[in-house]
Scaffold this motif. Structure first.
Motif, PDB file in Angstrom:
ATOM      1  N   ALA A 194       0.899  -1.142   0.045  1.00 26.04           N
ATOM      2  CA  ALA A 194      -0.054  -0.011   0.187  1.00 26.04           C
ATOM      3  C   ALA A 194       0.675   1.184   0.018  1.00 26.04           C
ATOM      4  O   ALA A 194       2.089   1.110   0.290  1.00 26.04           O
ATOM      5  CB  ALA A 194      -0.811   0.016   1.259  1.00 26.04           C
ATOM      6  N   ALA A 195       0.280   2.282  -0.521  1.00 28.62           N
ATOM      7  CA  ALA A 195       0.844   3.690  -0.516  1.00 28.62           C
ATOM      8  C   ALA A 195       1.103   3.989   1.032  1.00 28.62           C
ATOM      9  O   ALA A 195       0.507   3.575   2.197  1.00 28.62           O
ATOM     10  CB  ALA A 195       0.113   4.697  -0.775  1.00 28.62           C
ATOM     11  N   VAL A 196       2.394   4.844   1.442  1.00 29.26           N
ATOM     12  CA  VAL A 196       2.540   5.151   2.941  1.00 29.26           C
ATOM     13  C   VAL A 196       2.111   6.670   3.326  1.00 29.26           C
ATOM     14  O   VAL A 196       2.531   7.476   2.481  1.00 29.26           O
ATOM     15  CB  VAL A 196       4.103   4.860   3.333  1.00 29.26           C
ATOM     16  N   LEU A 197       1.482   6.769   4.337  1.00 32.37           N
ATOM     17  CA  LEU A 197       1.346   8.251   4.784  1.00 32.37           C
ATOM     18  C   LEU A 197       2.116   8.323   6.154  1.00 32.37           C
ATOM     19  O   LEU A 197       2.364   7.393   6.827  1.00 32.37           O
ATOM     20  CB  LEU A 197      -0.254   8.154   5.021  1.00 32.37           C
ATOM     21  N   ALA A 198       2.490   9.672   6.357  1.00 36.48           N
ATOM     22  CA  ALA A 198       3.197   9.962   7.520  1.00 36.48           C
ATOM     23  C   ALA A 198       2.718  11.194   8.190  1.00 36.48           C
ATOM     24  O   ALA A 198       2.459  12.127   7.504  1.00 36.48           O
ATOM     25  CB  ALA A 198       4.752  10.275   7.308  1.00 36.48           C
ATOM     26  N   GLY A 199       2.411  11.049   9.482  1.00 37.06           N
ATOM     27  CA  GLY A 199       1.558  12.310  10.139  1.00 37.06           C
ATOM     28  C   GLY A 199       2.533  12.542  11.480  1.00 37.06           C
ATOM     29  O   GLY A 199       2.197  12.086  12.382  1.00 37.06           O
ATOM     30  N   ILE A 200       3.375  13.512  10.941  1.00 34.46           N
ATOM     31  CA  ILE A 200       4.400  13.909  12.291  1.00 34.46           C
ATOM     32  C   ILE A 200       4.158  15.454  12.706  1.00 34.46           C
ATOM     33  O   ILE A 200       4.666  15.938  13.660  1.00 34.46           O
ATOM     34  CB  ILE A 200       5.738  13.649  11.720  1.00 34.46           C
ATOM     35  N   SER A 201       3.563  16.125  12.045  1.00 35.53           N
ATOM     36  CA  SER A 201       3.228  17.513  11.774  1.00 35.53           C
ATOM     37  C   SER A 201       3.279  18.102  13.244  1.00 35.53           C
ATOM     38  O   SER A 201       2.115  17.593  13.901  1.00 35.53           O
ATOM     39  CB  SER A 201       2.318  17.964  10.704  1.00 35.53           C
ATOM     40  N   ARG A 202       3.864  18.859  13.683  1.00 34.32           N
ATOM     41  CA  ARG A 202       3.592  19.340  15.150  1.00 34.32           C
ATOM     42  C   ARG A 202       3.460  18.700  16.363  1.00 34.32           C
ATOM     43  O   ARG A 202       3.373  19.044  17.421  1.00 34.32           O
ATOM     44  CB  ARG A 202       2.355  20.389  15.058  1.00 34.32           C
ATOM     45  N   LYS A 203       3.943  17.434  15.977  1.00 33.89           N
ATOM     46  CA  LYS A 203       3.861  16.401  17.122  1.00 33.89           C
ATOM     47  C   LYS A 203       4.771  16.540  18.522  1.00 33.89           C
ATOM     48  O   LYS A 203       5.674  16.983  18.049  1.00 33.89           O
ATOM     49  CB  LYS A 203       3.570  14.795  16.728  1.00 33.89           C
ATOM     50  N   SER A 204       4.601  15.874  19.480  1.00 30.25           N
ATOM     51  CA  SER A 204       5.362  16.212  20.626  1.00 30.25           C
ATOM     52  C   SER A 204       6.816  15.390  20.564  1.00 30.25           C
ATOM     53  O   SER A 204       7.539  15.992  21.246  1.00 30.25           O
ATOM     54  CB  SER A 204       4.723  15.663  21.817  1.00 30.25           C
ATOM     55  N   MET A 205       6.821  14.464  19.602  1.00 32.35           N
ATOM     56  CA  MET A 205       8.015  13.996  19.404  1.00 32.35           C
ATOM     57  C   MET A 205       9.065  15.155  18.798  1.00 32.35           C
ATOM     58  O   MET A 205      10.244  15.145  19.283  1.00 32.35           O
ATOM     59  CB  MET A 205       8.318  13.048  18.196  1.00 32.35           C
ATOM     60  N   LEU A 206       8.590  16.268  18.045  1.00 34.23           N
ATOM     61  CA  LEU A 206       9.172  17.328  17.751  1.00 34.23           C
ATOM     62  C   LEU A 206       9.594  18.281  18.930  1.00 34.23           C
ATOM     63  O   LEU A 206      10.572  18.866  18.786  1.00 34.23           O
ATOM     64  CB  LEU A 206       8.662  17.809  16.601  1.00 34.23           C
ATOM     65  N   GLY A 207       8.641  18.329  19.729  1.00 34.03           N
ATOM     66  CA  GLY A 207       8.881  19.142  21.072  1.00 34.03           C
ATOM     67  C   GLY A 207       9.892  18.719  21.773  1.00 34.03           C
ATOM     68  O   GLY A 207      10.723  19.341  22.203  1.00 34.03           O
ATOM     69  N   ARG A 208       9.906  17.298  22.097  1.00 28.97           N
ATOM     70  CA  ARG A 208      11.004  16.568  22.757  1.00 28.97           C
ATOM     71  C   ARG A 208      12.339  16.771  22.125  1.00 28.97           C
ATOM     72  O   ARG A 208      13.489  17.043  23.114  1.00 28.97           O
ATOM     73  CB  ARG A 208      10.789  15.082  22.722  1.00 28.97           C
ATOM     74  N   ILE A 209      12.477  16.911  20.757  1.00 30.66           N
ATOM     75  CA  ILE A 209      13.734  17.198  20.280  1.00 30.66           C
ATOM     76  C   ILE A 209      14.170  18.446  20.164  1.00 30.66           C
ATOM     77  O   ILE A 209      15.328  18.875  20.482  1.00 30.66           O
ATOM     78  CB  ILE A 209      13.704  16.524  18.705  1.00 30.66           C
ATOM     79  N   THR A 210      13.404  19.370  19.975  1.00 29.39           N
ATOM     80  CA  THR A 210      13.686  20.793  19.868  1.00 29.39           C
ATOM     81  C   THR A 210      13.196  21.678  21.022  1.00 29.39           C
ATOM     82  O   THR A 210      13.944  22.795  21.156  1.00 29.39           O
ATOM     83  CB  THR A 210      12.858  21.488  18.695  1.00 29.39           C
ATOM     84  N   ARG A 212      10.429  22.922  21.806  1.00 31.66           N
ATOM     85  CA  ARG A 212       9.626  24.160  21.517  1.00 31.66           C
ATOM     86  C   ARG A 212       7.977  23.491  21.546  1.00 31.66           C
ATOM     87  O   ARG A 212       7.750  22.500  21.586  1.00 31.66           O
ATOM     88  CB  ARG A 212       9.666  24.390  19.883  1.00 31.66           C
ATOM     89  N   GLU A 213       7.142  24.582  21.923  1.00 35.15           N
ATOM     90  CA  GLU A 213       5.786  24.283  22.195  1.00 35.15           C
ATOM     91  C   GLU A 213       5.376  24.018  20.763  1.00 35.15           C
ATOM     92  O   GLU A 213       5.884  24.364  19.442  1.00 35.15           O
ATOM     93  CB  GLU A 213       5.320  25.774  22.629  1.00 35.15           C
ATOM     94  N   VAL A 214       3.752  23.729  20.904  1.00 36.06           N
ATOM     95  CA  VAL A 214       3.208  23.315  19.589  1.00 36.06           C
ATOM     96  C   VAL A 214       3.090  24.259  18.546  1.00 36.06           C
ATOM     97  O   VAL A 214       3.099  23.751  17.288  1.00 36.06           O
ATOM     98  CB  VAL A 214       1.770  22.561  19.818  1.00 36.06           C
ATOM     99  N   GLY A 215       2.973  25.540  18.845  1.00 36.94           N
ATOM    100  CA  GLY A 215       2.920  26.499  17.702  1.00 36.94           C
ATOM    101  C   GLY A 215       4.019  26.856  17.245  1.00 36.94           C
ATOM    102  O   GLY A 215       4.328  27.653  16.243  1.00 36.94           O
ATOM    103  N   GLU A 216       5.364  26.248  17.718  1.00 35.13           N
ATOM    104  CA  GLU A 216       6.769  26.794  17.221  1.00 35.13           C
ATOM    105  C   GLU A 216       7.494  25.676  16.538  1.00 35.13           C
ATOM    106  O   GLU A 216       8.574  25.648  16.418  1.00 35.13           O
ATOM    107  CB  GLU A 216       7.329  27.284  18.456  1.00 35.13           C
ATOM    108  N   ARG A 217       6.669  24.686  16.041  1.00 29.44           N
ATOM    109  CA  ARG A 217       7.182  23.311  15.392  1.00 29.44           C
ATOM    110  C   ARG A 217       6.971  23.379  13.989  1.00 29.44           C
ATOM    111  O   ARG A 217       7.348  22.410  13.351  1.00 29.44           O
ATOM    112  CB  ARG A 217       6.586  22.204  16.048  1.00 29.44           C
ATOM    113  N   VAL A 218       6.960  24.456  13.445  1.00 31.91           N
ATOM    114  CA  VAL A 218       6.940  24.442  11.937  1.00 31.91           C
ATOM    115  C   VAL A 218       8.105  24.006  11.404  1.00 31.91           C
ATOM    116  O   VAL A 218       8.222  23.027  10.467  1.00 31.91           O
ATOM    117  CB  VAL A 218       6.642  25.761  11.242  1.00 31.91           C
ATOM    118  N   HIS A 219       9.114  24.628  11.662  1.00 33.57           N
ATOM    119  CA  HIS A 219      10.639  24.135  10.946  1.00 33.57           C
ATOM    120  C   HIS A 219      10.698  22.769  11.506  1.00 33.57           C
ATOM    121  O   HIS A 219      11.128  21.953  10.296  1.00 33.57           O
ATOM    122  CB  HIS A 219      11.713  25.078  11.573  1.00 33.57           C
ATOM    123  N   ALA A 220      10.646  22.122  12.623  1.00 35.43           N
ATOM    124  CA  ALA A 220      10.811  20.809  12.724  1.00 35.43           C
ATOM    125  C   ALA A 220       9.917  19.953  12.006  1.00 35.43           C
ATOM    126  O   ALA A 220      10.152  18.916  11.515  1.00 35.43           O
ATOM    127  CB  ALA A 220      10.755  20.801  14.235  1.00 35.43           C
TER     128      ALA A 220
END
Ligand code: HH2
Length: 259
Positions: A194-210, A212-220
């Protein structure tokens, strides 16, 4: 895929688009930014959330779907409820996005006879408890085995594999290390057929790495989306469509694809 959250308690949009007018306007903005699919959800599935009744979810989702269904961009409905799947398909949805991978009784029957696309997502536990203590011996092998089995179950109901999309479910019963391992090995999910979908946008894993709060996770989010695309994701579920499209355009230009 541009995300439009209609739940007042959504983690990423905080209820900003909780009226049909605001949601439809936001969807139009994402379409103008270049979204190829709009994903509408009426239930927050953030960690610790407790669900919503069918009546309430229907009241949130159907008016917005009705406004968008006649447009040129396909609309996906993010729901776990078979009744709403049927109603959404009747109202013109082009895709059902189920974080429960059509495991609810009657879910496969609700969608099989239609021609809509189906997204099957992996999660461990329920949104209420999934981040309490996620555990895997081998996260990639276990998520892949689950998704392969779900693809087989849906195909056995007569659904062509071309209609099926799989998603490892970033953040759904996974630690940061689990999420990183899934992203590292995302290319393996093509083995489901099947085709693969990825949903990572703004998620807390990006907050843990950077940090940053949810509203500041665009670049990540853009970095994560680009990595997912390079690992074979065909659909990126994102909140920031214009920025994601720019990043993908640069990558594709380097590859020599036509812009
Ligand atoms: N993530 C969320 C919701 N639905 N569907 C798929 N297929 N994949 C995902 O990763 C996914 C999803 C959670 O994000 P969001 O919709 O932004 O938040 P909330 O559930 O709080 O509305």
């Amino acid at each position: 895929m541009g995300v439009v959250n209609l739940a007042p308690d959504s983690f990423s949009d905080n209820g900003e688009f909780a009226t049909p007018q605001a949601a439809a306007a936001h969807a139009q903005r994402l379409i103008d930014e270049g979204a190829d699919i709009i994903d509408i959800g009426g239930e927050s599935t953030r960690p610790g959330s407790s669900g919503v009744t069918l009546e309430e979810e229907r009241r949130r989702v159907l008016p917005v779907l009705e406004q968008l269904a006649s447009g040129a961009v396909p609309v996906s409905i993010d729901t776990r409820k078979p009744e709403l799947m049927r109603e959404a398909i009747a109202a013109g949805a082009s895709m059902i996005n189920d974080i429960n991978a059509l495991l609810a009784p009657g879910a496969i029957e609700a969608v099989a006879a239609s021609d809509v696309a189906l997204c099957l997502m992996h999660k461990q536990g329920t949104p209420a408890d999934m981040q309490v203590k996620p555990h895997y011996d081998d996260v990639v092998a276990e998520v892949l085995a689950f998704l392969s089995a779900r693809v087989q179950a849906v195909r056995a109901a007569g659904v062509a594999v071309e209609r099926i999309v799989v998603d490892p479910g970033f953040g759904f019963g996974k630690t940061l290390e689990h999420n990183l391992e899934l992203l590292r090995r995302l290319d393996r999910f093509a083995a489901t057929g099947a085709a693969v979908l990825a949903g990572i946008s703004r998620k807390s894993m990006l907050g843990r790495i950077t940090g940053r709060e949810v509203g500041e996770r665009v670049h990540a989010s853009i970095a994560a989306a680009l990595i997912a695309a390079q690992k074979g994701a065909r659909i990126l579920r994102v909140h920031d469509v214009a920025a994601t499209r720019d990043a993908i355009a640069v990558w594709r230009a380097v590859q020599g694809d036509n812009p």
